[in-house]
Design a protein around this motif. Structure first.
Motif, mmCIF file in Angstrom:
data_model
loop_
_atom_site.group_PDB
_atom_site.id
_atom_site.type_symbol
_atom_site.label_atom_id
_atom_site.label_comp_id
_atom_site.label_asym_id
_atom_site.label_seq_id
_atom_site.Cartn_x
_atom_site.Cartn_y
_atom_site.Cartn_z
ATOM 1 N N ASP A 130 0.823 -1.210 0.000
ATOM 2 C CA ASP A 130 0.000 0.000 0.000
ATOM 3 C C ASP A 130 0.859 1.263 0.000
ATOM 4 O O ASP A 130 0.352 2.364 0.125
ATOM 5 C CB ASP A 130 -0.949 -0.001 1.202
ATOM 6 C CG ASP A 130 -0.229 -0.084 2.532
ATOM 7 O OD1 ASP A 130 0.965 -0.463 2.562
ATOM 8 O OD2 ASP A 130 -0.855 0.227 3.561
ATOM 9 N N LYS A 131 2.168 1.092 -0.177
ATOM 10 C CA LYS A 131 3.107 2.222 -0.176
ATOM 11 C C LYS A 131 3.727 2.367 -1.564
ATOM 12 O O LYS A 131 3.485 1.571 -2.448
ATOM 13 C CB LYS A 131 4.180 1.977 0.879
ATOM 14 C CG LYS A 131 3.595 1.907 2.293
ATOM 15 C CD LYS A 131 4.600 1.396 3.292
ATOM 16 C CE LYS A 131 4.014 1.316 4.679
ATOM 17 N NZ LYS A 131 2.771 0.597 4.807
ATOM 18 N N GLU A 132 4.560 3.381 -1.740
ATOM 19 C CA GLU A 132 5.269 3.570 -3.000
ATOM 20 C C GLU A 132 6.310 2.453 -3.136
ATOM 21 O O GLU A 132 7.115 2.233 -2.233
ATOM 22 C CB GLU A 132 5.947 4.945 -2.992
ATOM 23 C CG GLU A 132 6.424 5.402 -4.324
ATOM 24 C CD GLU A 132 6.868 6.865 -4.297
ATOM 25 O OE1 GLU A 132 6.701 7.510 -5.330
ATOM 26 O OE2 GLU A 132 7.371 7.334 -3.263
ATOM 27 N N ASN A 133 6.284 1.738 -4.261
ATOM 28 C CA ASN A 133 7.174 0.593 -4.468
ATOM 29 C C ASN A 133 7.943 0.749 -5.766
ATOM 30 O O ASN A 133 7.469 1.363 -6.713
ATOM 31 C CB ASN A 133 6.361 -0.707 -4.533
ATOM 32 C CG ASN A 133 5.858 -1.125 -3.193
ATOM 33 O OD1 ASN A 133 6.568 -1.750 -2.439
ATOM 34 N ND2 ASN A 133 4.614 -0.771 -2.881
ATOM 35 N N LYS A 146 9.204 2.474 -10.806
ATOM 36 C CA LYS A 146 8.151 2.383 -9.795
ATOM 37 C C LYS A 146 7.088 1.427 -10.303
ATOM 38 O O LYS A 146 6.851 1.325 -11.505
ATOM 39 C CB LYS A 146 7.519 3.755 -9.541
ATOM 40 C CG LYS A 146 8.419 4.738 -8.845
ATOM 41 C CD LYS A 146 7.666 6.018 -8.547
ATOM 42 C CE LYS A 146 8.571 7.020 -7.865
ATOM 43 N NZ LYS A 146 7.847 8.247 -7.542
ATOM 44 N N PHE A 147 6.478 0.708 -9.384
ATOM 45 C CA PHE A 147 5.388 -0.176 -9.778
ATOM 46 C C PHE A 147 4.312 -0.169 -8.718
ATOM 47 O O PHE A 147 4.567 0.011 -7.536
ATOM 48 C CB PHE A 147 5.869 -1.594 -10.100
ATOM 49 C CG PHE A 147 6.924 -2.135 -9.187
ATOM 50 C CD1 PHE A 147 6.613 -2.764 -8.004
ATOM 51 C CD2 PHE A 147 8.259 -2.006 -9.531
ATOM 52 C CE1 PHE A 147 7.604 -3.269 -7.176
ATOM 53 C CE2 PHE A 147 9.260 -2.514 -8.711
ATOM 54 C CZ PHE A 147 8.925 -3.136 -7.532
ATOM 55 N N ASP A 148 3.095 -0.367 -9.192
ATOM 56 C CA ASP A 148 1.903 -0.303 -8.350
ATOM 57 C C ASP A 148 1.533 -1.695 -7.847
ATOM 58 O O ASP A 148 1.221 -2.580 -8.633
ATOM 59 C CB ASP A 148 0.756 0.291 -9.178
ATOM 60 C CG ASP A 148 -0.562 0.342 -8.433
ATOM 61 O OD1 ASP A 148 -0.551 0.302 -7.186
ATOM 62 O OD2 ASP A 148 -1.609 0.435 -9.104
ATOM 63 N N LEU A 149 1.592 -1.889 -6.554
ATOM 64 C CA LEU A 149 1.158 -3.149 -5.951
ATOM 65 C C LEU A 149 -0.207 -3.000 -5.278
ATOM 66 O O LEU A 149 -0.856 -3.996 -4.968
ATOM 67 C CB LEU A 149 2.183 -3.620 -4.912
ATOM 68 C CG LEU A 149 3.578 -3.937 -5.431
ATOM 69 C CD1 LEU A 149 4.502 -4.291 -4.284
ATOM 70 C CD2 LEU A 149 3.528 -5.058 -6.446
ATOM 71 N N LYS A 150 -0.609 -1.760 -5.053
ATOM 72 C CA LYS A 150 -1.854 -1.502 -4.319
ATOM 73 C C LYS A 150 -3.096 -1.795 -5.173
ATOM 74 O O LYS A 150 -3.975 -2.542 -4.756
ATOM 75 C CB LYS A 150 -1.858 -0.043 -3.849
ATOM 76 C CG LYS A 150 -3.049 0.338 -3.022
ATOM 77 C CD LYS A 150 -2.941 1.778 -2.539
ATOM 78 C CE LYS A 150 -4.110 2.152 -1.656
ATOM 79 N NZ LYS A 150 -3.994 3.524 -1.143
ATOM 80 N N SER A 151 -3.162 -1.201 -6.359
ATOM 81 C CA SER A 151 -4.366 -1.338 -7.198
ATOM 82 C C SER A 151 -4.685 -2.787 -7.561
ATOM 83 O O SER A 151 -5.844 -3.204 -7.453
ATOM 84 C CB SER A 151 -4.234 -0.504 -8.476
ATOM 85 O OG SER A 151 -4.121 0.853 -8.153
ATOM 86 N N GLU A 154 -6.241 -4.460 -4.524
ATOM 87 C CA GLU A 154 -7.584 -3.938 -4.247
ATOM 88 C C GLU A 154 -8.596 -4.400 -5.298
ATOM 89 O O GLU A 154 -9.719 -4.766 -4.955
ATOM 90 C CB GLU A 154 -7.552 -2.413 -4.181
ATOM 91 C CG GLU A 154 -6.855 -1.896 -2.936
ATOM 92 C CD GLU A 154 -6.742 -0.378 -2.879
ATOM 93 O OE1 GLU A 154 -6.982 0.295 -3.917
ATOM 94 O OE2 GLU A 154 -6.404 0.127 -1.797
ATOM 95 N N TYR A 160 -2.686 -6.814 0.797
ATOM 96 C CA TYR A 160 -1.524 -6.136 0.205
ATOM 97 C C TYR A 160 -0.276 -6.992 0.381
ATOM 98 O O TYR A 160 -0.132 -7.732 1.348
ATOM 99 C CB TYR A 160 -1.268 -4.788 0.880
ATOM 100 C CG TYR A 160 -2.334 -3.754 0.660
ATOM 101 C CD1 TYR A 160 -2.733 -3.401 -0.624
ATOM 102 C CD2 TYR A 160 -2.937 -3.110 1.716
ATOM 103 C CE1 TYR A 160 -3.710 -2.443 -0.840
ATOM 104 C CE2 TYR A 160 -3.911 -2.148 1.539
ATOM 105 C CZ TYR A 160 -4.295 -1.825 0.236
ATOM 106 O OH TYR A 160 -5.257 -0.870 0.042
#
Length: 165
Positions: A130-133, A146-151, A154, A160
């Motif tokens: 849920d953080k910047e990864n 950077k990559f999105d793990l949150k979306s 969800e 997460y």
């Protein structure tokens, strides 16, 4: 030296290989699975399968007591017709680096496999998804990627990604 560990354990999980592959519109693509018709007559292996029972269990050997080996052993040992043994080269726990990272899909499979183990892990879990990864230069603090793990977590109603020490 190999050490024999007979399975009567709670274990972690692996799952990435079994996550559905998504195509257009985030819909699961059908898996390409080769099928072979069953033999028209009984085979020698059929005789052995018929002999497997709780009194004469199938002996399963798993090489490696890592996350995947322990999860497989945990799942197979629920079957009373299987005698599961893990072989591990390391004779004691040693730190090989940082914490163990469990991705969202691995956590979801773990939760479905064994809610009690999942709850124990969650008690000591640190969420990072849920953080910047991404990949970052540790000296200049510059992000290489950077990559999105949150979306994705969800969108699929999964926990997460995170780490456990």
């Amino acid at each position: 030296m190999l050490f024999r560990i007979t399975v009567a354990i709670s274990a972690l999980s692996f799952a990435g290989a079994f996550a559905p592959q998504l195509g257009a519109n985030n819909r699961a693509k059908p898996l390409n699975v080769a099928t072979v018709p069953p033999p028209s007559s009984p085979t020698i292996s059929d005789e052995y399968v018929a002999e497997i029972s709780a009194n004469n269990p199938l002996k399963v050997i798993i090489s490696g007591a890592g996350v995947g080996g322990l999860a497989l052993a945990k799942a197979l040992s629920k079957n009373p017709n299987m005698d599961v043994t893990i072989f591990e080269r390391t004779d004691e726990f040693k730190r090989f680096g940082g914490p163990i990272q469990l991705a969202s899909n691995a956590l979801q499979v773990l939760k479905e496999m064994d809610q009690e183990v999942f709850d124990q892990i969650m008690e000591k879990f640190t969420f990072t998804g849920d953080k910047e990864n991404g990949i970052k230069d540790g000296i200049r603090t510059e992000w290489y990627a950077k990559f999105d793990l949150k979306s994705p977590a969800e969108n699929r109603n999964m926990p997460y990604t995170g780490v456990i020490e």
